[in-house]
Design a protein around this motif. Structure first.
Motif, mmCIF file in Angstrom:
data_model
loop_
_atom_site.group_PDB
_atom_site.id
_atom_site.type_symbol
_atom_site.label_atom_id
_atom_site.label_comp_id
_atom_site.label_asym_id
_atom_site.label_seq_id
_atom_site.Cartn_x
_atom_site.Cartn_y
_atom_site.Cartn_z
ATOM 1 N N LEU A 196 -4.208 2.306 0.358
ATOM 2 C CA LEU A 196 -4.067 2.319 -0.605
ATOM 3 C C LEU A 196 -2.180 2.718 -0.814
ATOM 4 C CD1 LEU A 196 -4.944 1.277 -3.338
ATOM 5 C CD2 LEU A 196 -5.475 4.018 -3.818
ATOM 6 N N ALA A 197 -1.693 3.744 0.271
ATOM 7 C CA ALA A 197 -0.586 3.664 -0.570
ATOM 8 C C ALA A 197 0.245 3.104 0.772
ATOM 9 C CB ALA A 197 -0.010 4.757 0.710
ATOM 10 N N VAL A 198 -0.656 2.531 1.580
ATOM 11 C CA VAL A 198 0.359 1.750 2.437
ATOM 12 C C VAL A 198 0.347 0.636 1.651
ATOM 13 C CG1 VAL A 198 -0.396 0.124 4.511
ATOM 14 C CG2 VAL A 198 -0.253 2.481 4.456
ATOM 15 N N GLN A 199 -0.943 0.130 1.033
ATOM 16 C CA GLN A 199 -0.532 -1.356 0.056
ATOM 17 C C GLN A 199 -0.563 -1.467 -0.812
ATOM 18 O OE1 GLN A 199 -2.372 -4.253 1.538
ATOM 19 N NE2 GLN A 199 -2.617 -2.943 3.200
ATOM 20 N N ARG A 200 0.279 -0.152 -2.107
ATOM 21 C CA ARG A 200 1.000 -0.801 -2.286
ATOM 22 C C ARG A 200 2.895 -0.316 -2.241
ATOM 23 N NH1 ARG A 200 -1.858 4.467 -5.957
ATOM 24 N NH2 ARG A 200 -3.438 3.580 -7.308
#
Length: 478
Positions: free
Chosen positions: A346-350
């Motif tokens: 989720l952090a990477v995609q954000r």
């Protein structure tokens, strides 16, 4: 009094009598490496696009490992997200619970398809994802209002790779990877030709004629097997490890999807390597006009290497059918939907979204291809340069005029990659592939830069790779 060198004037001592400490032996590794005869250098830290090894070497990671790393190494924001989730809830038994972070990630994935896919399933690896996709396809036909239990077969493509577990390996069409395990693999898979214009397209064929021939071959395979027995067709939009970043020709996937629809079979789109932004859109099928898979796998760039994670997206038809049927997916893994992995992804995609990195991939991807072609397109041992976005392959050949591949024993791709790591003039990491031409012979190397690479960094990558290829062949073929 003359000068006396006291070191020389000391009593002579026989060399053999001076004890010389033996160099400390390197401890024998307990790791069951992929290659047991090699000593692997250890990574001590990552810094953006670079990896620092235990011997001090600073390696430009031009392939993200196996096209995995996508926002650079050691991003503190992802580390903080991981630690925050660890402090909150580090594990979730998905038979009993869900987690907020898994719900958020799956919502992001579904929404990224503009709602065209219905639900997401999270596992730990691309092989797990493919196994789940195959099982999901089979269960779908059992759950239909009028079940079709006779649908037990899959069609995939030659020179393809879909994972290393036995089910996924059976679907793959890479001969040398399959060979040792064929006696224990499923036999319900057949393979047709890939869309591989460099070797498959005839000199007198147009792109449209070549696509039509491939579509006819697929249709004929359905007929040979009995259309009512086929569960799904499986393919990568841009073929990764087995062929070296080979995109399909325009219209190919729309046409093969039509064949699947004609016979009531599903289309499974494997995007473990080419998806999640690697080719310029979050999902590679989004670049194929009129194409919507029934089931999609995804992986590597989902979490960018920060945690093991991959998964499956299922269409509305699949989910609705199962919801009206048993209401359950008959599979499960201990670590599916793992909260820490979901938090990392989720952090990477954000970061990918907030920094508009897909636009960077779309803008600089063609530049990467043009620079590679300019530097290496005329090289006598470079047969083809192809790719899309930040996913490019260089096919290496023994004879450029006839596209004759190097024999397997030449080990060309691996030797080039090894020289890239060990040679101080290069210090660049690439991803090697073999069996390119026919599943046994042939070599390619893959470049897959970080999504946030600058133009200067792209130019540096191309320069190092070009010099590496030139110097390797200059020495090998001298």
């Amino acid at each position: 009094m003359p000068f006396v060198d006291t070191a020389i004037s000391q009593p002579a001592v026989e060399e053999s009598s001076v004890p010389v400490p033996a160099p400390a032996a390197k401890p024998k590794s307990a790791v069951f490496y992929r290659q047991l005869r090699l000593d692997f250098p250890a990574i001590v830290r990552g810094e953006g696009s670079y990896l620092v090894l235990d011997d001090g070497r600073r390696i430009l990671d031009a392939s993200g490992g196996a096209a995995v790393a996508c926002i650079g190494h050691s991003d503190a924001r992802v580390g903080e997200a991981i630690m925050s989730q660890m402090k909150s809830a580090s594990y979730c038994a998905t038979l009993l619970y869900t987690s907020t972070v898994c719900e958020e990630l799956c919502r992001l994935l579904v929404d990224s398809t503009n709602g065209q896919m219905a639900r997401a399933y999270i596992v730990c690896s691309g092989s797990e994802a493919m196994e789940a996709a195959l099982k999901l396809a089979r269960q779908y036909f059992l759950e239909k209002t009028e079940p079709e239990p006779q649908r037990t077969r899959f069609i995939a493509r030659q020179q393809s790779y879909h994972g290393n577990t036995l089910g996924a390996l059976a679907v793959g069409g890479h001969k040398s990877r399959r060979l040792p395990f064929e006696p224990i693999m499923s036999t319900n898979v057949s393979h047709v030709s890939p869309c591989y214009a460099y070797r498959g397209k005839k000199a007198d064929e147009s792109d449209a004629q070549y696509v039509a021939r491939l579509v006819d071959e697929l249709d004929a395979e359905f007929q040979r097997l009995g259309p009512e027995t086929v569960c799904a067709f499986v393919a990568e939009p841009v073929v990764g490890g087995a062929l070296g970043a080979v995109p399909s020709l325009p219209g190919y996937f729309k046409a093969i999807q039509a064949v699947c629809r004609k016979y009531g079979a599903l289309f499974i789109c494997d995007e473990v390597m080419c998806g999640m932004g690697r080719t310029g859109t979050l999902h590679a099928w989004q670049q194929e006009e009129g194409v919507l898979p029934d089931i999609q796998t995804y992986g590597k760039c989902l979490g960018g290497g920060y945690q093991p994670i991959a998964g499956v997206l299922a269409s509305h038809e699949i989910v609705d059918t199962m919801s009206k049927g048993s209401g359950a997916f008959v599979t499960g893994h201990t670590y599916q939907g793992h909260p820490v992995s979901c938090a990392a992804a989720l952090a990477v995609q954000r970061i990918v979204a907030e920094e508009n990195l897909l636009a960077n991939v779309s803008e600089l991807g063609p530049v990467l291809g043009e620079l590679l072609t300019k530097r290496l397109g005329d090289h006598p041992y470079v047969g083809d340069i192809r790719g899309r976005g930040f996913f490019w392959g260089i096919e290496l050949v023994e004879d450029k005029a006839t596209a004759r591949p190097f024999p397997p024993k030449a080990n060309v791709a691996m030797e080039i990659v090894d020289l890239g790591l060990k040679g101080a003039d290069y210090s660049v990491a690439l991803y090697p592939g073999n069996g390119t031409a026919d599943g046994v012979s042939g070599d390619h190397i893959i470049l897959a830069p970080m999504f946030n690479a600058s133009r200067d960094e792209i130019e540096t990558i191309v320069d190092r790779v070009a010099r590496l290829v030139e110097d390797y062949f200059a020495a090998k073929c001298a």
